[in-house]
Design a protein around this motif. Structure first.
Motif, short mmCIF file in Angstrom:
data_model
loop_
_atom_site.label_atom_id
_atom_site.label_comp_id
_atom_site.label_asym_id
_atom_site.label_seq_id
_atom_site.Cartn_x
_atom_site.Cartn_y
_atom_site.Cartn_z
N LEU A 5 0.82 -1.22 0.00
CA LEU A 5 0.00 0.00 0.00
C LEU A 5 0.84 1.26 0.00
CD1 LEU A 5 -2.71 -1.10 2.54
CD2 LEU A 5 -3.02 -0.77 0.11
N HIS A 6 2.15 1.14 0.26
CA HIS A 6 2.99 2.34 0.24
C HIS A 6 3.44 2.71 -1.18
CE1 HIS A 6 3.07 3.36 4.37
NE2 HIS A 6 3.72 2.29 4.78
N ASN A 7 3.27 1.82 -2.12
CA ASN A 7 3.69 2.12 -3.49
C ASN A 7 2.63 2.95 -4.20
OD1 ASN A 7 6.04 0.77 -3.18
ND2 ASN A 7 5.35 -1.12 -4.16
N SER A 8 2.34 4.09 -3.65
CA SER A 8 1.34 4.96 -4.24
C SER A 8 1.77 6.40 -4.02
CB SER A 8 -0.03 4.71 -3.60
OG SER A 8 0.05 4.77 -2.20
N VAL A 9 1.21 7.27 -4.81
CA VAL A 9 1.60 8.67 -4.75
C VAL A 9 1.18 9.26 -3.41
CG1 VAL A 9 1.29 10.93 -5.81
CG2 VAL A 9 1.37 8.89 -7.24
N GLN A 10 2.15 9.84 -2.69
CA GLN A 10 1.83 10.48 -1.43
C GLN A 10 1.10 11.79 -1.69
OE1 GLN A 10 2.66 9.37 1.81
NE2 GLN A 10 3.07 7.45 0.78
N THR A 11 0.01 11.99 -1.00
CA THR A 11 -0.74 13.23 -1.12
C THR A 11 -0.92 13.80 0.27
OG1 THR A 11 -2.86 12.12 -0.87
CG2 THR A 11 -2.02 12.32 -3.11
N GLU A 12 -1.43 15.01 0.33
CA GLU A 12 -1.68 15.63 1.62
C GLU A 12 -2.79 14.89 2.37
OE1 GLU A 12 -2.55 19.76 1.38
OE2 GLU A 12 -2.70 20.01 3.55
N ASN A 13 -3.73 14.31 1.60
CA ASN A 13 -4.81 13.57 2.22
C ASN A 13 -4.46 12.09 2.30
OD1 ASN A 13 -6.59 15.81 2.50
ND2 ASN A 13 -7.08 15.67 0.32
N VAL A 14 -4.64 11.53 3.48
CA VAL A 14 -4.39 10.10 3.65
C VAL A 14 -5.56 9.30 3.08
CG1 VAL A 14 -4.08 8.26 5.35
CG2 VAL A 14 -2.89 10.43 5.63
N PHE A 15 -6.79 9.71 3.43
CA PHE A 15 -7.99 9.07 2.90
C PHE A 15 -8.79 10.07 2.08
CE2 PHE A 15 -7.49 6.77 7.02
CZ PHE A 15 -7.34 5.48 6.53
N SER A 16 -9.40 9.57 1.02
CA SER A 16 -10.43 10.32 0.30
C SER A 16 -11.56 9.35 0.00
CB SER A 16 -9.89 10.89 -1.02
OG SER A 16 -8.87 11.83 -0.77
N THR A 17 -12.78 9.75 0.30
CA THR A 17 -13.92 8.90 -0.02
C THR A 17 -14.71 9.54 -1.15
OG1 THR A 17 -15.52 9.88 1.52
CG2 THR A 17 -14.03 8.21 2.41
N GLU A 18 -15.19 8.71 -2.04
CA GLU A 18 -15.92 9.18 -3.21
C GLU A 18 -17.28 8.49 -3.29
OE1 GLU A 18 -13.43 8.47 -6.60
OE2 GLU A 18 -11.86 9.85 -5.92
N ASN A 19 -18.33 9.22 -2.94
CA ASN A 19 -19.72 8.74 -3.09
C ASN A 19 -19.91 7.35 -2.47
OD1 ASN A 19 -20.32 11.09 -4.65
ND2 ASN A 19 -19.40 10.08 -6.44
N VAL A 20 -19.45 7.20 -1.23
CA VAL A 20 -19.53 5.90 -0.57
C VAL A 20 -20.91 5.70 0.05
CG1 VAL A 20 -18.64 4.53 1.36
CG2 VAL A 20 -17.05 5.75 -0.14
N ASN A 21 -21.53 4.58 -0.29
CA ASN A 21 -22.76 4.12 0.33
C ASN A 21 -22.46 2.78 1.01
OD1 ASN A 21 -24.57 6.21 -0.72
ND2 ASN A 21 -24.21 5.23 -2.70
N ILE A 22 -22.90 2.65 2.26
CA ILE A 22 -22.58 1.46 3.04
C ILE A 22 -23.87 0.70 3.35
CG2 ILE A 22 -21.53 0.62 5.18
CD1 ILE A 22 -19.96 3.34 5.21
N TYR A 23 -23.86 -0.57 3.05
CA TYR A 23 -25.06 -1.41 3.20
C TYR A 23 -24.79 -2.58 4.14
CZ TYR A 23 -26.63 0.78 -1.20
OH TYR A 23 -26.99 1.68 -2.18
N TYR A 24 -25.84 -2.99 4.84
CA TYR A 24 -25.89 -4.30 5.50
C TYR A 24 -27.05 -5.03 4.85
CZ TYR A 24 -22.77 -2.18 8.89
OH TYR A 24 -21.70 -1.54 9.48
N GLY A 25 -26.74 -5.97 3.99
CA GLY A 25 -27.77 -6.59 3.16
C GLY A 25 -28.37 -5.52 2.25
N ASP A 26 -29.69 -5.39 2.26
CA ASP A 26 -30.35 -4.38 1.45
C ASP A 26 -30.49 -3.04 2.17
OD1 ASP A 26 -30.73 -6.21 -0.60
OD2 ASP A 26 -32.66 -6.90 0.22
N PHE A 27 -30.14 -3.00 3.44
CA PHE A 27 -30.33 -1.79 4.24
C PHE A 27 -29.19 -0.81 4.01
CE2 PHE A 27 -29.29 0.16 8.48
CZ PHE A 27 -30.21 1.20 8.37
#
Length: 268
Positions: A5-27
């Motif tokens: 996971l370190h073989n990636s371009v270092q940016t100022e942001n450690v995490f970025s989330t893009e339009n994340v929807n989280i489900y448990y089954g259909d909920f």
């Protein structure tokens, strides 16, 4: 298949989330999560119960994978790399992105072995005594326990146990430390010690914390995401981010009425 996971371009942001929807089954548990988590800062998640704070936090190191009905769409990027891509090893994710839980949970082992456990598992070849001492110092616990490293980790006070769990997380040399209500089970003095420790740790680590304590979020964090919740006609509650900004803006000049009402204690 593992992936470095370190073989990636270092940016100022450690995490970025893009339009994340989280489900448990259909909920749909949490919807439309879009936020950036800056490096070497403390980001707090606040909001009423059931709004998805801990659910989102646990997505950052793939702990929700352990729940069979869990799935998400959208992307969670770690230094630009998709944490949920097929070639990513979830175990390696959890090494680089550590977790401290609400209840202190030291292993039923000695203080020394609590800290050494992870490095041993990972095949650490360096000086273990030095690593244990360094980790306990970073966890602000060394002075308390240096003469009783063979004592059980479960026999020290609750605040010390939580600092031991932080030292245990540090020992495997992560980049990020996630904290899910790290002070909820602690007294006010122990809470302030953990907050002071977090300020020291952000020099070398990125921290994301979930807290119900408004004072803690305003004192300890650099950025704050306020999560809110909506119920559908069936009474099912879906969380979402109402507002995300620098902490002083959230607490002193929030843009949303709901944020103002929550941080001032009028609902939640």
């Amino acid at each position: 298949m593992t992936s470095d996971l370190h073989n990636s371009v270092q940016t100022e942001n450690v995490f970025s989330t893009e339009n994340v929807n989280i489900y448990y089954g259909d909920f749909l548990a949490v919807r439309d999560v879009n936020l950036n988590v800056p490096k070497n800062a403390i980001t707090a998640f606040i909001g009423p119960s059931g709004c998805g704070k801990s659910t989102v936090l646990r997505c950052f190191n793939r702990l929700n994978d352990l729940i069979k009905s869990f799935h998400l769409d959208g992307k969670i990027l770690y230094h630009g790399q998709d944490l949920y891509a097929p070639n990513i090893d979830a175990v390696e994710v959890r090494r680089q992105i550590g977790m401290v839980f609400q209840q202190p949970n030291p292993f039923p082992k000695t203080i020394y072995d609590n800290v050494a456990f992870g490095p041993r598992l990972l095949g650490y070849k360096g000086d273990m005594d030095e690593l244990v001492e360094r980790s306990l110092k970073r966890g602000a616990l060394w002075d308390d326990v240096k003469d009783k490293l063979k004592a059980m980790g479960t026999d020290i006070s609750g605040g010390q146990q939580q600092r031991l769990c932080i030292a245990r997380a540090i020992a495997v040399q992560p980049e990020v430390i996630l904290m899910d209500e790290p002070c909820a089970a602690l007294d006010p003095i122990s809470t302030l010690k953990i907050e002071d420790l977090m300020q020291e740790l952000k020099e070398d680590y990125t921290l994301v914390i979930v807290t119900h304590n408004m004072q803690q979020a305003s004192r300890a964090s650099d950025y704050t995401a306020f999560f809110n919740v909506q119920a559908n006609e069936k009474g099912q509650r879906t969380g979402f981010i109402e507002e995300y900004d620098r902490t002083e803006s959230i607490f002193q000049s929030p843009k949303k009425k709901a944020t103002q009402e929550y941080v001032s204690g009028r609902f939640g």
